[in-house]
Design a protein around this motif. Structure first.
Motif, short mmCIF file in Angstrom:
data_model
loop_
_atom_site.label_atom_id
_atom_site.label_comp_id
_atom_site.label_asym_id
_atom_site.label_seq_id
_atom_site.Cartn_x
_atom_site.Cartn_y
_atom_site.Cartn_z
N GLU A 164 22.18 1.51 -10.87
CA GLU A 164 23.60 1.51 -10.49
C GLU A 164 24.01 0.15 -9.91
O GLU A 164 23.70 -0.16 -8.76
N PRO A 165 24.72 -0.67 -10.68
CA PRO A 165 25.08 -2.01 -10.21
C PRO A 165 26.09 -2.02 -9.06
O PRO A 165 26.25 -3.05 -8.40
N ARG A 166 26.76 -0.89 -8.81
CA ARG A 166 27.73 -0.86 -7.72
C ARG A 166 27.08 -0.78 -6.34
O ARG A 166 27.72 -1.09 -5.33
N VAL A 167 25.82 -0.39 -6.27
CA VAL A 167 25.12 -0.32 -4.98
C VAL A 167 24.76 -1.75 -4.55
O VAL A 167 24.06 -2.47 -5.26
N ARG A 168 25.22 -2.13 -3.36
CA ARG A 168 25.03 -3.49 -2.87
C ARG A 168 23.99 -3.61 -1.77
O ARG A 168 23.60 -4.72 -1.41
N ALA A 169 23.52 -2.49 -1.23
CA ALA A 169 22.50 -2.52 -0.18
C ALA A 169 21.90 -1.13 -0.08
O ALA A 169 22.59 -0.13 -0.29
N ALA A 170 20.61 -1.06 0.27
CA ALA A 170 19.93 0.24 0.33
C ALA A 170 18.94 0.31 1.47
O ALA A 170 18.20 -0.65 1.72
N VAL A 171 18.95 1.46 2.16
CA VAL A 171 17.91 1.80 3.13
C VAL A 171 17.04 2.87 2.48
O VAL A 171 17.53 3.94 2.12
N LEU A 172 15.76 2.57 2.31
CA LEU A 172 14.83 3.46 1.62
C LEU A 172 13.56 3.57 2.46
O LEU A 172 13.32 2.77 3.36
N VAL A 191 17.38 -4.72 0.90
CA VAL A 191 16.69 -3.45 1.14
C VAL A 191 16.11 -3.45 2.55
O VAL A 191 15.48 -4.43 2.97
N GLN A 192 16.32 -2.37 3.27
CA GLN A 192 15.62 -2.11 4.52
C GLN A 192 14.69 -0.93 4.25
O GLN A 192 15.15 0.14 3.86
N PHE A 193 13.39 -1.13 4.44
CA PHE A 193 12.40 -0.13 4.03
C PHE A 193 11.65 0.40 5.23
O PHE A 193 11.14 -0.37 6.05
N LEU A 194 11.58 1.72 5.34
CA LEU A 194 10.91 2.39 6.46
C LEU A 194 9.57 2.95 6.00
O LEU A 194 9.49 3.63 4.97
N ALA A 195 8.53 2.65 6.76
CA ALA A 195 7.19 3.18 6.48
C ALA A 195 6.64 3.84 7.74
O ALA A 195 6.70 3.26 8.82
N GLN A 196 6.14 5.06 7.59
CA GLN A 196 5.47 5.74 8.69
C GLN A 196 3.97 5.44 8.60
O GLN A 196 3.32 5.81 7.62
N TRP A 197 3.45 4.79 9.64
CA TRP A 197 2.10 4.23 9.59
C TRP A 197 1.02 5.30 9.49
O TRP A 197 -0.08 5.04 9.01
N ASP A 198 1.34 6.53 9.91
CA ASP A 198 0.35 7.62 9.88
C ASP A 198 0.82 8.74 8.96
O ASP A 198 0.51 9.92 9.19
N ASP A 199 1.57 8.38 7.93
CA ASP A 199 2.13 9.35 6.99
C ASP A 199 1.02 10.17 6.34
O ASP A 199 0.09 9.62 5.75
N GLU A 200 1.14 11.49 6.46
CA GLU A 200 0.11 12.37 5.91
C GLU A 200 0.30 12.62 4.41
O GLU A 200 -0.60 13.19 3.76
N PHE A 201 1.44 12.23 3.86
CA PHE A 201 1.71 12.45 2.44
C PHE A 201 1.61 11.17 1.61
O PHE A 201 1.18 11.20 0.46
N ILE A 202 2.05 10.06 2.18
CA ILE A 202 2.09 8.79 1.47
C ILE A 202 1.12 7.84 2.15
O ILE A 202 1.25 7.54 3.34
N SER A 203 0.16 7.32 1.41
CA SER A 203 -0.81 6.41 2.02
C SER A 203 -0.12 5.12 2.43
O SER A 203 0.88 4.69 1.83
#
Length: 254
Positions: A164-172, A191-203
């Motif tokens: 989608e070219p209309r999206v100009r910024a994303a928080v993921l 892009v602003q990206f959030l990572a949970q350091w002890d995520d039990e689902f995503i390494s």
């Protein structure tokens, strides 16, 4: 607004935020905007998490913040099989089989990634149609667009933002490279990206690999301790400031 004209309804006004329900085709959603809005403004699309819906508490909190503090509009729709949408004939049985696969020892992140890739084939065109429709409203208009989504909202959001070219910024965030590395490589917006350091689902490795895959030259990693659902409340402050920087003009909306 084509398919939403007859179903756009005033739900309520709370602290100056107007909530309106709508449908685009078979997709139900909710639009948040300043109660006195009459002119175009930025629009932030919110992707809810797995097992949640368009009016989940976290969605409401973020939408109201974006409206009150940025003067933006915000919108969220129910993903297939969630909220007001009926059980999906394909995705429901697939989810049940996926649970069995995990119980039999298959890596959860890989199973989730495969499932999200299938669901995204439906949600990407749905969300494009929703964006088309919302931007026809006079109090939304064809202004700059942002996207916010963690977990399922990230897994489905990465292919949407890439397409989608209309999206100009994303928080993921809280997502895996298994699900979106190829699409992430096509994303060049901030892009602003959030990572949970002890995520039990995503390494940790897969989370950082997804961040690395974004082609954006303006990208920031926010890593916090805790599990998948333990994203700190202060990250909503960071997201609000992020969209305030990138979704201009904001001060001209009225």
């Amino acid at each position: 607004m084509h398919s939403t004209a007859s179903s756009l309804t005033d739900e309520s006004v709370t602290d100056g935020v107007l909530e309106q329900s709508f449908t685009v085709g078979e997709v139900p959603g909710v639009l948040f905007s300043p109660a006195d809005a009459t002119s175009p403004r930025p629009l932030i699309l919110l992707g809810h998490g797995g097992g949640q819906h368009k009016r989940a508490p976290g969605v409401l909190a973020r939408a109201h913040r974006f409206v009150r503090e940025l003067g933006a509009a915000a919108a969220c729709v129910d993903v297939p099989g969630h909220g007001d949408r009926p059980d999906h004939p394909q995705f429901g049985p697939m989810a049940a089989r996926n649970q069995q696969r995990v119980e039999q020892g298959e890596p959860r992140a890989q199973v989730i990634a495969q499932f999200q890739a299938v669901v995204a084939q439906q949600t990407v065109p749905e969300w494009t149609a929703v964006l088309d429709a919302l931007q026809e409203l006079p109090h939304v208009g064809a202004g700059p667009v942002g996207y916010w989504g963690l977990s399922l909202g990230c897994g489905l959001g990465v292919p949407f933002v890439a397409a989608e070219p209309r999206v100009r910024a994303a928080v993921l965030g809280c997502g895996s490279a298994l699900a979106g590395a190829e699409q992430a490589a096509r994303i060049t917006v901030p892009v602003q990206f959030l990572a949970q350091w002890d995520d039990e689902f995503i390494s940790r490795e897969q989370s950082l690999a997804l961040f690395e895959a974004f082609a954006s030259t303006d990208k920031t990693l926010h890593a916090n301790p805790g599990g998948h659902a333990a994203v700190p409340r202060h990250e909503i402050d960071s997201a609000t400031a992020f969209f305030g920087r990138h979704l201009e003009p904001l001060a001209t909306a009225s």
